[in-house]
Scaffold this motif. Sequence first.
Motif, mmCIF file in Angstrom:
data_model
loop_
_atom_site.group_PDB
_atom_site.id
_atom_site.type_symbol
_atom_site.label_atom_id
_atom_site.label_comp_id
_atom_site.label_asym_id
_atom_site.label_seq_id
_atom_site.Cartn_x
_atom_site.Cartn_y
_atom_site.Cartn_z
ATOM 1 N N SER A 1 0.616 -1.035 -0.292
ATOM 2 C CA SER A 1 -0.015 -0.072 -0.275
ATOM 3 C C SER A 1 0.959 1.397 -0.244
ATOM 4 C CB SER A 1 -0.750 0.578 0.757
ATOM 5 O OG SER A 1 -1.875 -1.176 1.379
ATOM 6 N N PRO A 2 1.724 1.818 -1.234
ATOM 7 C CA PRO A 2 2.220 2.659 -1.109
ATOM 8 C C PRO A 2 1.721 3.940 -1.501
ATOM 9 C CG PRO A 2 3.048 1.549 -3.306
ATOM 10 C CD PRO A 2 1.517 0.655 -2.263
ATOM 11 N N LYS A 3 0.500 4.168 -1.766
ATOM 12 C CA LYS A 3 0.143 5.523 -0.897
ATOM 13 C C LYS A 3 -0.387 5.868 0.350
ATOM 14 C CE LYS A 3 -2.997 4.976 -5.318
ATOM 15 N NZ LYS A 3 -4.626 5.210 -5.832
ATOM 16 N N HIS A 4 -0.641 4.624 0.635
ATOM 17 C CA HIS A 4 -0.777 4.838 2.545
ATOM 18 C C HIS A 4 0.575 5.209 3.252
ATOM 19 C CE1 HIS A 4 -3.977 1.544 3.174
ATOM 20 N NE2 HIS A 4 -4.348 2.523 1.567
ATOM 21 N N PHE A 5 1.911 5.163 2.155
ATOM 22 C CA PHE A 5 2.265 5.490 3.536
ATOM 23 C C PHE A 5 3.372 6.770 2.890
ATOM 24 C CE2 PHE A 5 1.861 1.032 4.324
ATOM 25 C CZ PHE A 5 2.946 1.880 6.246
ATOM 26 N N SER A 6 2.602 7.023 1.550
ATOM 27 C CA SER A 6 3.326 8.564 0.341
ATOM 28 C C SER A 6 3.511 9.303 1.300
ATOM 29 C CB SER A 6 3.685 8.279 -0.790
ATOM 30 O OG SER A 6 3.833 6.525 -1.163
ATOM 31 N N ARG A 7 1.899 9.594 1.607
ATOM 32 C CA ARG A 7 0.738 10.764 2.298
ATOM 33 C C ARG A 7 1.726 10.866 3.935
ATOM 34 N NH1 ARG A 7 -2.375 9.285 5.902
ATOM 35 N NH2 ARG A 7 -3.084 6.643 5.767
ATOM 36 N N LEU A 8 2.631 10.315 4.081
ATOM 37 C CA LEU A 8 3.028 11.099 5.532
ATOM 38 C C LEU A 8 4.229 11.691 5.658
ATOM 39 C CD1 LEU A 8 2.838 6.765 6.973
ATOM 40 C CD2 LEU A 8 1.233 9.077 7.303
ATOM 41 N N GLY A 9 4.157 12.484 4.232
ATOM 42 C CA GLY A 9 5.744 12.947 4.473
ATOM 43 C C GLY A 9 6.697 12.782 3.347
ATOM 44 N N GLU A 10 8.136 13.421 3.216
ATOM 45 C CA GLU A 10 9.018 13.688 1.514
ATOM 46 C C GLU A 10 9.385 12.453 2.101
ATOM 47 O OE1 GLU A 10 10.600 16.937 0.976
ATOM 48 O OE2 GLU A 10 8.790 18.102 0.165
ATOM 49 N N ASP A 11 10.337 12.572 3.577
ATOM 50 C CA ASP A 11 11.625 11.698 4.314
ATOM 51 C C ASP A 11 10.352 9.658 3.665
ATOM 52 O OD1 ASP A 11 12.920 13.486 4.857
ATOM 53 O OD2 ASP A 11 12.212 13.616 6.939
ATOM 54 N N ILE A 12 9.737 9.575 4.873
ATOM 55 C CA ILE A 12 8.874 8.121 4.131
ATOM 56 C C ILE A 12 8.617 8.467 3.095
ATOM 57 C CG2 ILE A 12 6.722 6.882 4.713
ATOM 58 C CD1 ILE A 12 6.739 9.149 7.823
ATOM 59 N N ALA A 13 8.109 8.965 2.163
ATOM 60 C CA ALA A 13 7.965 8.479 0.686
ATOM 61 C C ALA A 13 8.888 8.396 -0.256
ATOM 62 C CB ALA A 13 7.447 9.886 -0.303
ATOM 63 N N ALA A 14 10.046 8.506 0.537
ATOM 64 C CA ALA A 14 11.746 8.135 -0.266
ATOM 65 C C ALA A 14 11.719 6.482 -0.198
ATOM 66 C CB ALA A 14 12.749 9.002 0.633
ATOM 67 N N LEU A 15 11.255 6.414 1.133
ATOM 68 C CA LEU A 15 11.418 5.275 0.952
ATOM 69 C C LEU A 15 10.926 3.792 1.186
ATOM 70 C CD1 LEU A 15 12.802 5.095 5.212
ATOM 71 C CD2 LEU A 15 13.680 5.404 3.796
ATOM 72 N N VAL A 16 9.735 4.366 0.873
ATOM 73 C CA VAL A 16 8.400 3.444 0.252
ATOM 74 C C VAL A 16 8.813 2.689 -1.377
ATOM 75 C CG1 VAL A 16 5.953 3.902 -0.379
ATOM 76 C CG2 VAL A 16 6.432 4.534 1.510
ATOM 77 N N ARG A 17 8.538 1.267 -1.306
ATOM 78 C CA ARG A 17 8.037 0.914 -2.135
ATOM 79 C C ARG A 17 7.557 -0.591 -2.150
ATOM 80 N NH1 ARG A 17 12.251 4.083 -2.324
ATOM 81 N NH2 ARG A 17 14.047 3.947 -2.399
ATOM 82 N N ALA A 18 7.191 -0.800 -3.559
ATOM 83 C CA ALA A 18 6.194 -2.059 -3.708
ATOM 84 C C ALA A 18 6.806 -3.012 -3.967
ATOM 85 C CB ALA A 18 5.107 -0.865 -4.884
ATOM 86 N N PRO A 19 6.730 -4.242 -4.098
ATOM 87 C CA PRO A 19 6.792 -5.375 -4.386
ATOM 88 C C PRO A 19 7.410 -5.477 -5.572
ATOM 89 C CG PRO A 19 5.196 -5.774 -2.514
ATOM 90 C CD PRO A 19 6.161 -5.038 -2.791
ATOM 91 N N ALA A 20 7.804 -6.133 -5.916
ATOM 92 C CA ALA A 20 7.570 -6.486 -8.036
ATOM 93 C C ALA A 20 7.090 -8.008 -8.028
ATOM 94 C CB ALA A 20 9.118 -6.643 -8.453
#
Length: 50
Positions: A31-50
């Motif tokens: 669920s990358p959208k759930h984490f990406s909205r929490l700020g730039e620092d966290i959005a930079a860490l978010v990855r979805a499995p391939a």
Amino acid sequence: MTCKRAIRAIYDTLLAQAALKAGAGALVTLSPKHFSRLGEDIAALVRAPA
């Protein structure tokens, strides 16, 4: 926001903060959208499995 959604948002925030505190290189989630909205620092860490 429903109660279930609010609880999920709290857990997402706790997981994201733990990843930042631990110095994780990535936060892998289905669920990358759930984490990406929490700020730039966290959005930079978010990855979805391939």
